[in-house]
Motif scaffolding. Sequence first.
Motif, mmCIF file in Angstrom:
data_model
loop_
_atom_site.group_PDB
_atom_site.id
_atom_site.type_symbol
_atom_site.label_atom_id
_atom_site.label_comp_id
_atom_site.label_asym_id
_atom_site.label_seq_id
_atom_site.Cartn_x
_atom_site.Cartn_y
_atom_site.Cartn_z
ATOM 1 N N ALA A 11 72.681 16.588 -49.412
ATOM 2 C CA ALA A 11 73.364 17.139 -48.228
ATOM 3 C C ALA A 11 72.682 16.756 -46.915
ATOM 4 O O ALA A 11 73.351 16.377 -45.949
ATOM 5 C CB ALA A 11 73.455 18.655 -48.358
ATOM 6 N N ALA A 12 71.346 16.814 -46.881
ATOM 7 C CA ALA A 12 70.656 16.560 -45.608
ATOM 8 C C ALA A 12 70.788 15.097 -45.169
ATOM 9 O O ALA A 12 70.778 14.801 -43.970
ATOM 10 C CB ALA A 12 69.177 16.942 -45.721
ATOM 11 N N HIS A 13 70.929 14.197 -46.137
ATOM 12 C CA HIS A 13 71.133 12.780 -45.789
ATOM 13 C C HIS A 13 72.555 12.554 -45.262
ATOM 14 O O HIS A 13 72.768 11.757 -44.358
ATOM 15 C CB HIS A 13 70.858 11.889 -47.004
ATOM 16 C CG HIS A 13 71.233 10.448 -46.810
ATOM 17 N ND1 HIS A 13 70.647 9.642 -45.845
ATOM 18 C CD2 HIS A 13 72.156 9.670 -47.428
ATOM 19 C CE1 HIS A 13 71.193 8.434 -45.904
ATOM 20 N NE2 HIS A 13 72.109 8.425 -46.844
ATOM 21 N N ILE A 14 73.525 13.272 -45.814
ATOM 22 C CA ILE A 14 74.899 13.164 -45.313
ATOM 23 C C ILE A 14 74.919 13.544 -43.831
ATOM 24 O O ILE A 14 75.523 12.874 -43.001
ATOM 25 C CB ILE A 14 75.847 14.095 -46.116
ATOM 26 C CG1 ILE A 14 75.916 13.632 -47.580
ATOM 27 C CG2 ILE A 14 77.241 14.127 -45.489
ATOM 28 C CD1 ILE A 14 76.698 14.559 -48.494
ATOM 29 N N GLU A 15 74.161 14.603 -43.516
ATOM 30 C CA GLU A 15 74.128 15.072 -42.120
ATOM 31 C C GLU A 15 73.462 14.068 -41.200
ATOM 32 O O GLU A 15 73.948 13.811 -40.104
ATOM 33 C CB GLU A 15 73.402 16.417 -42.027
ATOM 34 C CG GLU A 15 74.307 17.560 -42.456
ATOM 35 C CD GLU A 15 73.540 18.843 -42.726
ATOM 36 O OE1 GLU A 15 72.445 19.027 -42.154
ATOM 37 O OE2 GLU A 15 74.049 19.655 -43.528
ATOM 38 N N GLU A 54 66.111 3.110 -48.442
ATOM 39 C CA GLU A 54 66.628 4.342 -49.056
ATOM 40 C C GLU A 54 65.926 4.458 -50.405
ATOM 41 O O GLU A 54 66.209 3.669 -51.313
ATOM 42 C CB GLU A 54 68.149 4.256 -49.294
ATOM 43 C CG GLU A 54 68.978 4.183 -48.028
ATOM 44 C CD GLU A 54 70.482 4.313 -48.284
ATOM 45 O OE1 GLU A 54 70.896 4.415 -49.461
ATOM 46 O OE2 GLU A 54 71.240 4.321 -47.300
ATOM 47 N N LEU A 55 65.013 5.397 -50.531
ATOM 48 C CA LEU A 55 64.321 5.586 -51.809
ATOM 49 C C LEU A 55 65.194 6.445 -52.728
ATOM 50 O O LEU A 55 65.727 7.468 -52.300
ATOM 51 C CB LEU A 55 62.975 6.283 -51.599
ATOM 52 C CG LEU A 55 62.172 6.481 -52.894
ATOM 53 C CD1 LEU A 55 61.643 5.144 -53.415
ATOM 54 C CD2 LEU A 55 61.033 7.468 -52.702
ATOM 55 N N GLU A 56 65.318 6.025 -53.966
ATOM 56 C CA GLU A 56 66.200 6.738 -54.887
ATOM 57 C C GLU A 56 65.592 6.803 -56.296
ATOM 58 O O GLU A 56 64.891 5.890 -56.719
ATOM 59 C CB GLU A 56 67.556 6.005 -54.978
ATOM 60 C CG GLU A 56 68.077 5.674 -53.577
ATOM 61 C CD GLU A 56 69.542 5.361 -53.477
ATOM 62 O OE1 GLU A 56 70.258 5.474 -54.499
ATOM 63 O OE2 GLU A 56 69.972 5.022 -52.354
ATOM 64 N N THR A 173 70.682 6.893 -57.871
ATOM 65 C CA THR A 173 71.296 8.225 -57.825
ATOM 66 C C THR A 173 71.402 8.831 -56.424
ATOM 67 O O THR A 173 71.691 10.021 -56.292
ATOM 68 C CB THR A 173 70.523 9.188 -58.745
ATOM 69 O OG1 THR A 173 69.166 9.276 -58.279
ATOM 70 C CG2 THR A 173 70.533 8.715 -60.183
ATOM 71 N N GLY A 174 71.177 8.027 -55.397
ATOM 72 C CA GLY A 174 71.346 8.528 -54.030
ATOM 73 C C GLY A 174 70.021 8.819 -53.360
ATOM 74 O O GLY A 174 69.005 9.030 -54.018
ATOM 75 N N THR A 175 70.051 8.821 -52.030
ATOM 76 C CA THR A 175 68.797 8.975 -51.275
ATOM 77 C C THR A 175 68.767 10.292 -50.517
ATOM 78 O O THR A 175 69.800 10.756 -50.027
ATOM 79 C CB THR A 175 68.620 7.789 -50.290
ATOM 80 O OG1 THR A 175 67.271 7.760 -49.811
ATOM 81 C CG2 THR A 175 69.558 7.876 -49.087
ATOM 82 N N PRO A 176 67.578 10.909 -50.430
ATOM 83 C CA PRO A 176 67.451 12.101 -49.592
ATOM 84 C C PRO A 176 67.321 11.704 -48.112
ATOM 85 O O PRO A 176 67.336 10.520 -47.787
ATOM 86 C CB PRO A 176 66.168 12.747 -50.104
ATOM 87 C CG PRO A 176 65.345 11.606 -50.595
ATOM 88 C CD PRO A 176 66.319 10.569 -51.096
ATOM 89 N N GLU A 177 67.169 12.688 -47.258
ATOM 90 C CA GLU A 177 67.067 12.394 -45.819
ATOM 91 C C GLU A 177 65.779 11.633 -45.498
ATOM 92 O O GLU A 177 64.854 11.615 -46.306
ATOM 93 C CB GLU A 177 67.135 13.686 -44.996
ATOM 94 C CG GLU A 177 65.879 14.546 -45.040
ATOM 95 C CD GLU A 177 65.849 15.517 -46.213
ATOM 96 O OE1 GLU A 177 66.553 15.294 -47.223
ATOM 97 O OE2 GLU A 177 65.096 16.492 -46.121
ATOM 98 N N GLY A 178 65.758 11.062 -44.298
ATOM 99 C CA GLY A 178 64.558 10.362 -43.851
ATOM 100 C C GLY A 178 64.676 8.855 -43.893
ATOM 101 O O GLY A 178 63.685 8.152 -43.707
#
Length: 203
Positions: A11-15, A54-56, A173-178
């Motif tokens: 969610a935080a990466h989408i934002e 993008e770390l995943e 599997t997708g990346t978190p924020e940052g």
Amino acid sequence: MKIICIGRNYAAHIEELNNEKTQDPVVFIKPDSAVLPKEQDFYIPEFSQEIHYELEVIIKIKKVGKHIQQKFASEYYDEVGLGIDFTARDLQSFLKSKGLPWEKAKGFDGSAVLGKWIKKESLEDIQNLDFKLLKNGVPVQEGNTQLMLWKIDEIIAYVSKFFMLKKGDIIFTGTPEGVGKVEPNDYLTGILEGRELLNVKIK
Ligand code: ZN
């Protein structure tokens, strides 16, 4: 071998990218030529002024499967690792604005960095893994797989409705924020549960 990637899974990466949450996972594919050969440096391509890391968390598929049920999904992989989904953000933004496919921004040569693999069995809970990316020794991304909007087994079930999974396929599997830009001479380090699994130098 193909690489299936999930977008917008934290969610935080989408934002941070001002994207909208989607009803279903966002899925895209990188060709096998996207894999950066082992021990090789990453060269910023001339077509982009804004390459983002993008770390995943990544998994490796161990057998063929199609329409896999979520309850059996964990039988289809036994290795877990970290990868970097290098993204030409400027090109991706342009393509998105035109409603065009992202492939050039996501699937270019060297855009998939694969770290060392570890056995799933050596990890206590696959949906509670801490991972982080250091840029020049400084943490820039920190995530935990608890925060995934679609869990790994849900991802396997979902993507296998569209794409037959084969032995050796890899799922990002997708990346978190940052997420952020890389510059020549940067070096990136990926750590999963305290284990250093990934290193790459930027040229
Ligand atoms: Zn990604």
